[in-house]
Design a protein around this motif. Structure first.
Motif, mmCIF file in Angstrom:
data_model
loop_
_atom_site.group_PDB
_atom_site.id
_atom_site.type_symbol
_atom_site.label_atom_id
_atom_site.label_comp_id
_atom_site.label_asym_id
_atom_site.label_seq_id
_atom_site.Cartn_x
_atom_site.Cartn_y
_atom_site.Cartn_z
ATOM 1 N N TRP A 36 0.859 -1.184 0.000
ATOM 2 C CA TRP A 36 0.000 0.000 0.000
ATOM 3 C C TRP A 36 0.892 1.230 0.000
ATOM 4 O O TRP A 36 1.827 1.327 0.798
ATOM 5 C CB TRP A 36 -0.899 0.027 1.225
ATOM 6 N N PHE A 37 0.555 2.147 -0.893
ATOM 7 C CA PHE A 37 1.209 3.447 -0.939
ATOM 8 C C PHE A 37 0.154 4.522 -0.744
ATOM 9 O O PHE A 37 -1.030 4.264 -0.902
ATOM 10 C CB PHE A 37 1.896 3.658 -2.300
ATOM 11 N N ARG A 38 0.587 5.719 -0.431
ATOM 12 C CA ARG A 38 -0.337 6.846 -0.350
ATOM 13 C C ARG A 38 0.339 8.086 -0.899
ATOM 14 O O ARG A 38 1.564 8.201 -0.896
ATOM 15 C CB ARG A 38 -0.802 7.077 1.087
ATOM 16 N N GLN A 39 -0.514 8.986 -1.366
ATOM 17 C CA GLN A 39 -0.005 10.243 -1.921
ATOM 18 C C GLN A 39 -0.946 11.371 -1.539
ATOM 19 O O GLN A 39 -2.109 11.373 -1.931
ATOM 20 C CB GLN A 39 0.140 10.155 -3.436
ATOM 21 N N ALA A 40 -0.413 12.307 -0.778
ATOM 22 C CA ALA A 40 -1.157 13.493 -0.397
ATOM 23 C C ALA A 40 -0.912 14.570 -1.456
ATOM 24 O O ALA A 40 0.085 14.514 -2.192
ATOM 25 C CB ALA A 40 -0.692 13.981 0.972
ATOM 26 N N PRO A 41 -1.806 15.546 -1.540
ATOM 27 C CA PRO A 41 -1.629 16.614 -2.524
ATOM 28 C C PRO A 41 -0.271 17.288 -2.398
ATOM 29 O O PRO A 41 0.186 17.570 -1.289
ATOM 30 C CB PRO A 41 -2.767 17.583 -2.181
ATOM 31 N N ALA A 42 0.397 17.474 -3.519
ATOM 32 C CA ALA A 42 1.687 18.150 -3.596
ATOM 33 C C ALA A 42 2.810 17.387 -2.898
ATOM 34 O O ALA A 42 3.859 17.965 -2.601
ATOM 35 C CB ALA A 42 1.600 19.567 -3.025
#
Length: 125
Positions: A36-42
């Motif tokens: 699992w990966f995650r990406q927040a804005p910017a």
């Protein structure tokens, strides 16, 4: 061709819980690392947790250790991410990813070939 479909995202207050699911199809044996990966804005894509399907061994990012649990249900061909004690900083798009082989360097998104479309998690304070 491995295909991944995430579900289970949503909005929750800080301290709450969510369980993400990733339906997996197309892999022929257990010699896969799932993550699992995650990406927040910017921000860049961040590794959250990984599991080697063959043995069930897991790895976690320090920021989620003790709060998140990655697991697999081989009968259902589904990967899970149980997220407890959620914090506003956990807000991000969460992605399921897969690659053949063991989970060394599992936190590097460039090492993964197969990706789902993502599911949004929003944690309010």
């Amino acid at each position: 061709q491995v295909q991944l479909v995430e579900s289970g995202g949503g909005s929750v207050q800080a301290g709450g819980s969510l369980r993400l699911s990733c339906a997996v199809s197309g892999y022929t044996d257990s010699h896969y690392c799932m993550a699992w990966f995650r990406q927040a804005p910017a921000k860049g894509r961040e590794g959250v947790a990984a599991i080697y399907i063959g043995s069930g061994s897991t790895g976690y990012a320090g920021s989620v250790k003790g709060r998140f649990t990655i697991s697999q249900d081989n009968a259902k061909n589904t990967l899970y991410l149980q997220m407890n004690s959620l914090k506003p900083e956990d807000t991000a798009m969460y992605y399921c990813a897969a690659r053949r082989g063991v989970c060394n360097r599992w936190f590097l998104p460039s090492d993964f070939i197969y990706w789902g479309q993502g599911t949004q998690v929003t944690v309010s304070s």
